[in-house]
Structures are given as structure tokens and as C-alpha cells.
Design a protein around this motif. Sequence first.
Motif, PDB file in Angstrom:
ATOM      1  N   SER A  32     -31.936  16.521  18.427  1.00 51.72           N
ATOM      2  CA  SER A  32     -30.534  16.239  18.128  1.00 51.72           C
ATOM      3  C   SER A  32     -30.203  14.797  18.499  1.00 51.72           C
ATOM      4  N   LYS A  33     -29.286  14.204  17.762  1.00 53.80           N
ATOM      5  CA  LYS A  33     -28.938  12.803  18.003  1.00 53.80           C
ATOM      6  C   LYS A  33     -27.439  12.648  18.215  1.00 53.80           C
ATOM      7  N   GLU A  34     -27.112  11.607  18.976  1.00 52.23           N
ATOM      8  CA  GLU A  34     -25.714  11.320  19.294  1.00 52.23           C
ATOM      9  C   GLU A  34     -25.466   9.842  19.051  1.00 52.23           C
ATOM     10  N   ASP A  35     -24.456   9.531  18.245  1.00 47.42           N
ATOM     11  CA  ASP A  35     -24.106   8.136  17.994  1.00 47.42           C
ATOM     12  C   ASP A  35     -23.506   7.524  19.256  1.00 47.42           C
ATOM     13  N   ILE A  36     -23.996   6.318  19.610  1.00 52.01           N
ATOM     14  CA  ILE A  36     -23.492   5.613  20.789  1.00 52.01           C
ATOM     15  C   ILE A  36     -22.583   4.458  20.396  1.00 52.01           C
ATOM     16  N   ALA A  37     -23.014   3.663  19.411  1.00 51.36           N
ATOM     17  CA  ALA A  37     -22.228   2.488  19.030  1.00 51.36           C
ATOM     18  C   ALA A  37     -22.583   2.065  17.618  1.00 51.36           C
ATOM     19  N   PHE A  38     -21.556   1.642  16.868  1.00 50.20           N
ATOM     20  CA  PHE A  38     -21.767   1.054  15.554  1.00 50.20           C
ATOM     21  C   PHE A  38     -21.744  -0.459  15.690  1.00 50.20           C
ATOM     22  N   CYS A  39     -22.710  -1.117  15.040  1.00 48.53           N
ATOM     23  CA  CYS A  39     -22.772  -2.573  15.025  1.00 48.53           C
ATOM     24  C   CYS A  39     -22.825  -3.035  13.573  1.00 48.53           C
ATOM     25  N   PRO A  40     -22.035  -4.035  13.202  1.00 49.11           N
ATOM     26  CA  PRO A  40     -21.916  -4.423  11.790  1.00 49.11           C
ATOM     27  C   PRO A  40     -23.061  -5.311  11.307  1.00 49.11           C
ATOM     28  N   GLY A  41     -24.231  -4.725  11.152  1.00 45.76           N
ATOM     29  CA  GLY A  41     -25.393  -5.454  10.644  1.00 45.76           C
ATOM     30  C   GLY A  41     -26.585  -4.528  10.624  1.00 45.76           C
ATOM     31  N   PHE A  42     -27.666  -4.981   9.974  1.00 46.52           N
ATOM     32  CA  PHE A  42     -28.884  -4.186   9.949  1.00 46.52           C
ATOM     33  C   PHE A  42     -29.617  -4.411  11.262  1.00 46.52           C
ATOM     34  N   LEU A  43     -29.709  -3.371  12.093  1.00 49.14           N
ATOM     35  CA  LEU A  43     -30.257  -3.468  13.440  1.00 49.14           C
ATOM     36  C   LEU A  43     -31.769  -3.302  13.392  1.00 49.14           C
ATOM     37  N   ARG A  44     -32.482  -4.242  14.081  1.00 44.69           N
ATOM     38  CA  ARG A  44     -33.931  -4.187  13.954  1.00 44.69           C
ATOM     39  C   ARG A  44     -34.670  -4.496  15.256  1.00 44.69           C
ATOM     40  N   GLY A  45     -34.028  -4.786  16.324  1.00 49.41           N
ATOM     41  CA  GLY A  45     -34.686  -5.055  17.598  1.00 49.41           C
ATOM     42  C   GLY A  45     -33.760  -4.683  18.731  1.00 49.41           C
ATOM     43  N   MET A  46     -34.304  -4.113  19.808  1.00 50.47           N
ATOM     44  CA  MET A  46     -33.459  -3.694  20.926  1.00 50.47           C
ATOM     45  C   MET A  46     -34.249  -3.762  22.226  1.00 50.47           C
ATOM     46  N   THR A  47     -33.579  -4.206  23.268  1.00 51.84           N
ATOM     47  CA  THR A  47     -34.087  -4.081  24.629  1.00 51.84           C
ATOM     48  C   THR A  47     -32.938  -3.567  25.484  1.00 51.84           C
ATOM     49  N   ILE A  48     -33.246  -2.875  26.567  1.00 53.06           N
ATOM     50  CA  ILE A  48     -32.219  -2.292  27.425  1.00 53.06           C
ATOM     51  C   ILE A  48     -32.377  -2.857  28.824  1.00 53.06           C
ATOM     52  N   HIS A  49     -31.262  -3.321  29.404  1.00 50.80           N
ATOM     53  CA  HIS A  49     -31.285  -3.923  30.734  1.00 50.80           C
ATOM     54  C   HIS A  49     -29.999  -3.563  31.470  1.00 50.80           C
ATOM     55  N   ASN A  50     -30.144  -2.960  32.650  1.00 52.89           N
ATOM     56  CA  ASN A  50     -28.991  -2.642  33.513  1.00 52.89           C
ATOM     57  C   ASN A  50     -27.918  -1.819  32.783  1.00 52.89           C
ATOM     58  N   GLY A  51     -28.358  -0.895  31.932  1.00 53.64           N
ATOM     59  CA  GLY A  51     -27.398  -0.050  31.231  1.00 53.64           C
ATOM     60  C   GLY A  51     -26.794  -0.660  29.989  1.00 53.64           C
ATOM     61  N   TYR A  52     -27.295  -1.817  29.576  1.00 56.30           N
ATOM     62  CA  TYR A  52     -26.806  -2.475  28.377  1.00 56.30           C
ATOM     63  C   TYR A  52     -27.919  -2.523  27.329  1.00 56.30           C
ATOM     64  N   ALA A  53     -27.581  -2.184  26.103  1.00 60.85           N
ATOM     65  CA  ALA A  53     -28.494  -2.364  24.980  1.00 60.85           C
ATOM     66  C   ALA A  53     -28.225  -3.723  24.362  1.00 60.85           C
ATOM     67  N   ILE A  54     -29.255  -4.513  24.205  1.00 59.32           N
ATOM     68  CA  ILE A  54     -29.155  -5.817  23.554  1.00 59.32           C
ATOM     69  C   ILE A  54     -29.890  -5.692  22.228  1.00 59.32           C
ATOM     70  N   VAL A  55     -29.168  -5.857  21.120  1.00 62.94           N
ATOM     71  CA  VAL A  55     -29.740  -5.571  19.803  1.00 62.94           C
ATOM     72  C   VAL A  55     -29.566  -6.773  18.879  1.00 62.94           C
ATOM     73  N   THR A  56     -30.513  -6.915  17.953  1.00 64.98           N
ATOM     74  CA  THR A  56     -30.391  -7.948  16.926  1.00 64.98           C
ATOM     75  C   THR A  56     -29.829  -7.321  15.659  1.00 64.98           C
ATOM     76  N   ALA A  57     -29.039  -8.100  14.942  1.00 63.32           N
ATOM     77  CA  ALA A  57     -28.443  -7.647  13.691  1.00 63.32           C
ATOM     78  C   ALA A  57     -28.700  -8.694  12.611  1.00 63.32           C
ATOM     79  N   SER A  58     -28.937  -8.202  11.394  1.00 61.95           N
ATOM     80  CA  SER A  58     -29.175  -9.080  10.253  1.00 61.95           C
ATOM     81  C   SER A  58     -28.195  -8.745   9.136  1.00 61.95           C
ATOM     82  N   LYS A  59     -27.941  -9.747   8.303  1.00 61.09           N
ATOM     83  CA  LYS A  59     -27.130  -9.500   7.122  1.00 61.09           C
ATOM     84  C   LYS A  59     -27.975  -8.760   6.088  1.00 61.09           C
ATOM     85  N   PRO A  60     -27.419  -7.723   5.456  1.00 63.76           N
ATOM     86  CA  PRO A  60     -28.196  -6.989   4.451  1.00 63.76           C
ATOM     87  C   PRO A  60     -28.591  -7.902   3.303  1.00 63.76           C
TER      88      PRO A  60
END
Length: 373
Positions: free
Chosen positions: A248-276
Motif C-alpha cells: 500500500s502507498k501513501e502520498d506525502i507531497a506533490f512537487c510540480p515537476g518530473f521527479l527523478r532523484g532523491m536523498t533523505i537527510h534529517n527527516g527531509y527529502a531532497i528531490v530533483t525535478a525536471s520540466k516535462p
Amino acid sequence: MSTVGRQDTPLDPGATAITVSRGLPNWLNTNRVSLAYTSYQTGQLFLVGVQPDGTVSFNQQNYVRAMGLCHDGNRLFIGSLFQIWRLENMLRPGEKGNGTFDRVFIPREAHTTGDIDIHEMGVDRTGRLIFVNTKYSCLATVDPQHSFRPLWKPDFISKLVGEDRCHLNGLAMSEGVPRYVSAVSQTDMLAGWRERRISGGVVIDVATNKVVTDQLSMPHSPRLSDGQLYVLDSGRGQIVRVDPETGSKEDIAFCPGFLRGMTIHNGYAIVTASKPRDGTFKDLPLQAEIAKRDGEPWCGIFIVNLRHGDIVEWIKLDGAVAELFDVAVVPGASCPMSLGPNTLEVESTISFDSDLPSGLTFDVKKESTSVPQ
């Protein structure tokens, strides 16, 4: 001992305008990190830190089709078009590069793989580099003789062949071993994933080959943090949390871009977004989600508080750079820089260990000849 050549010319603001949230410098300083991210579209590695005057520093170098990125100890690994680069920080504790930079990453080694479409990477408990070999649908490591050494493939892939059958792309490490991977589909034919972009994306348990979930759209970057499994549901623009037992999955956050990279640090997700872009991203649910919010897609970095799903800080790029790939934190670094492999600066940047070992001797064997009597 080290001397650093002059820094490359900063990114032309006319080509790409970079803006940041007002609180970004404070967030970086408070969390005692800097950031590294890649753009395969423009072939660049970016390092982001805070200068002594409190302004944000952006240092960029060219690595052709820079994609997968991994920070390990005092080094960075970068996957490029046909090579994996190992960059080492040449500074000793307390040293500064050019009086400002507390990390200076130098390309020290390149392993030639050929064009195998390297995606995400990790370092195992033995120090071995493991990477997602997307073209051959497997996890692999470097090999001193060959382009790569395959380590694992999904059960549904019948043959290791350069056909990018399922678009295997993401890798989650746990306690020094590969734990989860992501793929766009479970297809076992040439580029079969391209017809399965809207749904059917999977996260797979590497140890058991179990498909944890197949309810994702173009997933990327599975990550484990505090016992929780997160993944980018990229075709929907969502960071989601997945239950490894039930799927089962749960949505956490919507980000306005195509997400393709993520690292997590101290409870924060740092993600990259690209224009479609047209083609691969066309008709994804992401486009409708952005339109529903009366917005425009971003290229940049989002820092998301995983506890309540809010975007707390950001970096936005407008102009030539429209697509990003991976992101990593550099712990303990305030203001890093790097040198590229094809720059004049790297020719004049020299470092060596000035402490000569004591008592070093060389065992030189002398050959003797005898003269017949």
C-alpha cells in the motif's frame, strides 16, 4: 600539500537563471550539509554551498551525460555517458581551496563502461561500487577487465542484453547492501517499458525478488529512512511512502515537476525535478495535476519535510538547464567545489602527501655472473 588552480567561470546567468528560497542558506548551515546534483541534459555536476558572507555558492563542471551520483566518505562517484568517475576531496582537515572552499573534489579515476545508461549508484559495506545498469536491466559493479560485472537481475528479465527492457533505474541501499530497486515496468522485451509509463511501475525487494508494489507511474529513487520506504511516483509528481509488506502507498507531497532523484537527510527529502519533455513524459498524470493547480512545471530542487509534506526550501533553474537527474548531500561541508576532467585548472591543481615514510628501504637484488675458470 595542495595547490588549487583558478576556479572555472561561473554559470552564465544569461543561459540559466538560478533562484533560491530565502531560507536555503540557513537550512544548509543548520543541517551542516551542502548539495550535489547532476543534469544529464547539459552534462553537468553542480555543487551548492554557502559562502562566508552567507550567499549561496554554485559550482559547476562538465561530465558528459552526468546521471547517477553517490557521496561516500570523502569522495563522489558520477555515472556519465560511458564512464564512472571517482572524485576525491584533495583537502586535509582545516585546509581551504582558494581561501573559501572546504571541499575540492578532483577527478582521480575513470572506469570505462561503454554506453550502458548508468542510473543510481551506492557503495556496499566492503567499499564496492554498485550501480543500476539500465541498458542491461541489472545491478552491476565495475570489473578490471570488462565493462561491468553483473550482480543481480529481476526474475522477469530472461536475458542480460542491451535492450533496456524494463527501465530499471533506482537503488536503495540498507546497511551496506542493495535492498530495493525501482523499474518502470515488468516487461521482458526491447524498450517494452515505453508503453507502460502511466501505470505498472514497480519496487522490487532485491533479496527476495518480490515485487513490493506495481501501482506506480514511472517510479524512481527508492529510499529507506527511519525504517520507512519512500519512492518517487514520478509520473504523478508525488513522493510516496510504501508499506513493504502490503504494497500500500501513501502520498506525502506533490512537487510540480518530473521527479527523478532523491536523498533523505534529517527527516527531509531532497528531490530533483525536471520540466516535462515531449515523448517520454507526454500524457502522464503529472501534466494534469499541474494544470489542475493552475501552475507550471519546475526544473530545480525541492526540500520537503517528510513529517507533514511541506516544501520548505527550493532551488529553481530557468533557461538552458531544464532537466536534472540525481542529488546527494555532502555532510559536514559548507562550500564545496570541484574541477572537471577536461579543464585547464585540473592541469595546475597538484596535491601530494608531504610526509615521507621513515626507514623506507628498497630491496634491490644484484645479479651476479661467474667467469668459467
